[in-house]
Design an enzyme around this catalytic site. Structure first.
Site, PDB file in Angstrom:
ATOM      1  N   GLU A  53       6.038  13.565   9.505  1.00 28.58           N
ATOM      2  CA  GLU A  53       6.905  14.074   8.304  1.00 28.58           C
ATOM      3  C   GLU A  53       5.768  14.303   7.160  1.00 28.58           C
ATOM      4  O   GLU A  53       5.332  13.177   6.754  1.00 28.58           O
ATOM      5  CB  GLU A  53       7.913  13.173   8.007  1.00 28.58           C
ATOM      6  CG  GLU A  53       8.955  12.988   9.091  1.00 28.58           C
ATOM      7  CD  GLU A  53       9.797  11.616   8.779  1.00 28.58           C
ATOM      8  OE1 GLU A  53       9.846  11.260   7.477  1.00 28.58           O
ATOM      9  OE2 GLU A  53      10.814  11.245   9.358  1.00 28.58           O
ATOM     10  N   ASP A  64      12.353   6.688  -2.203  1.00 26.37           N
ATOM     11  CA  ASP A  64      11.151   6.207  -2.241  1.00 26.37           C
ATOM     12  C   ASP A  64      10.526   4.994  -2.986  1.00 26.37           C
ATOM     13  O   ASP A  64      10.821   4.893  -4.193  1.00 26.37           O
ATOM     14  CB  ASP A  64       9.718   7.112  -2.427  1.00 26.37           C
ATOM     15  CG  ASP A  64      10.007   8.443  -1.384  1.00 26.37           C
ATOM     16  OD1 ASP A  64      10.279   7.845  -0.252  1.00 26.37           O
ATOM     17  OD2 ASP A  64      10.003   9.469  -1.757  1.00 26.37           O
TER      18      ASP A  64
END
EC number: 4.2.1.20
Length: 271
Positions: A53, A64
């Site tokens: 990815e 994140d």
């Protein structure tokens, strides 16, 4: 260039036929530089990852954790653009022949243009997109263009997702289902426990798509643990941390290659 989703499907099916989980690596484009990021993606694939990815760096990454945020900041300060993300996909796929997805928040795609983004991603050899913040009920336009260009649409499910919601999400997705093992942000964890196993079980009850687990796996033992119950093991922060900790770019790329090899052994150990 349509049909790259087939490469993803075939890759995941081949891992299953070998009696093991697939190893899926995550690395942001443009980190530490665009060229360095391309080398890192190739190193992960050559070291043992089945799929990569490629992250599209974002200034406000809600999913994140601090490690990936740091890498995104470096990439953004370096001026990374969507064109660089697409170049990363193109060059890494051309060099390895392996499936590469883009992981991105919705806003950059929406601004760039859905038709343009899907067409260019397919032309670059991309296998699809993971869209962690795009609600399924608002995804019709994206899915229409993704299907037209042979791209997978991977949605994220979480432990908080109710069964009827899981069914709605998995019915709309393709390629695989990204099961977030924990509530919260990405990052390495001490344990990637029972919550993830329960989520995989509940998700599998709604779909024949492979269910791959991310958020928290950082070493071969954890990879083996997750591989016992998931179709794929997704590792991101641990790769990025190896690069951040390296004394220079070349050492970072070598560290990514080594970690991919260690994790590939781990997913085989969990078979």
């Amino acid at each position: 260039m349509s049909g790259n989703v087939r490469l993803l499907d075939d890759t995941l099916a081949a891992a299953k036929a070998e009696g093991r989980s697939a190893l899926i690596a995550y690395l942001p484009a443009g980190f530490p530089t665009v060229d360095g990021g391309i080398e890192a993606v190739k190193a992960a694939l050559e070291g043992g990852a089945d799929v990569v990815e490629v992250g599209l760096p974002h200034s406000d990454p809600v999913l994140d954790g601090p490690v990936i945020q740091t890498a995104d900041d470096i990439a953004l300060r370096g001026g990374v653009r969507i064109a660089d993300v697409l170049r990363t996909v193109r060059e890494a796929h051309a060099a390895t022949g392996k499936p590469i997805l883009v992981m991105t928040y919705w806003n950059p795609v929406d601004r760039y243009g859905v038709e343009r983004f899907t067409a260019e991603l397919a032309e670059a050899g991309g296998a699809g997109c993971i869209l962690p913040d795009l609600p399924v009920q608002e995804s019709g336009l994206w899915r229409e263009h993704a299907e037209k260009h042979g791209l997978a649409t991977v949605f994220v499910v979480a432990p908080s997702s109710r069964d009827e919601r899981l069914a709605e999400i998995t019915a709309a997705g393709s390629g695989f289902v990204y099961a977030a093992s924990l509530m919260g942000v990405t990052g390495t964890r001490e344990s990637v426990g029972a919550q993830a196993e329960d989520l995989v079980r509940r998700t599998r009850a709604t779909t024949d798509l492979p269910v791959c687990v991310g958020l928290g796996v950082c070493n071969p033992a954890q990879a083996a643990e997750v591989a016992r119950f998931a179709d794929g093991v997704i590792v991101g922060s641990a790769f990025v941390k190896r690069m951040l900790d390296a004394p220079d770019d070349a050492a970072g790329v070598a560290a990514v290659h080594a970690l991919a090899g260690e994790l590939a052994q781990g997913v085989r150990g969990g078979a």
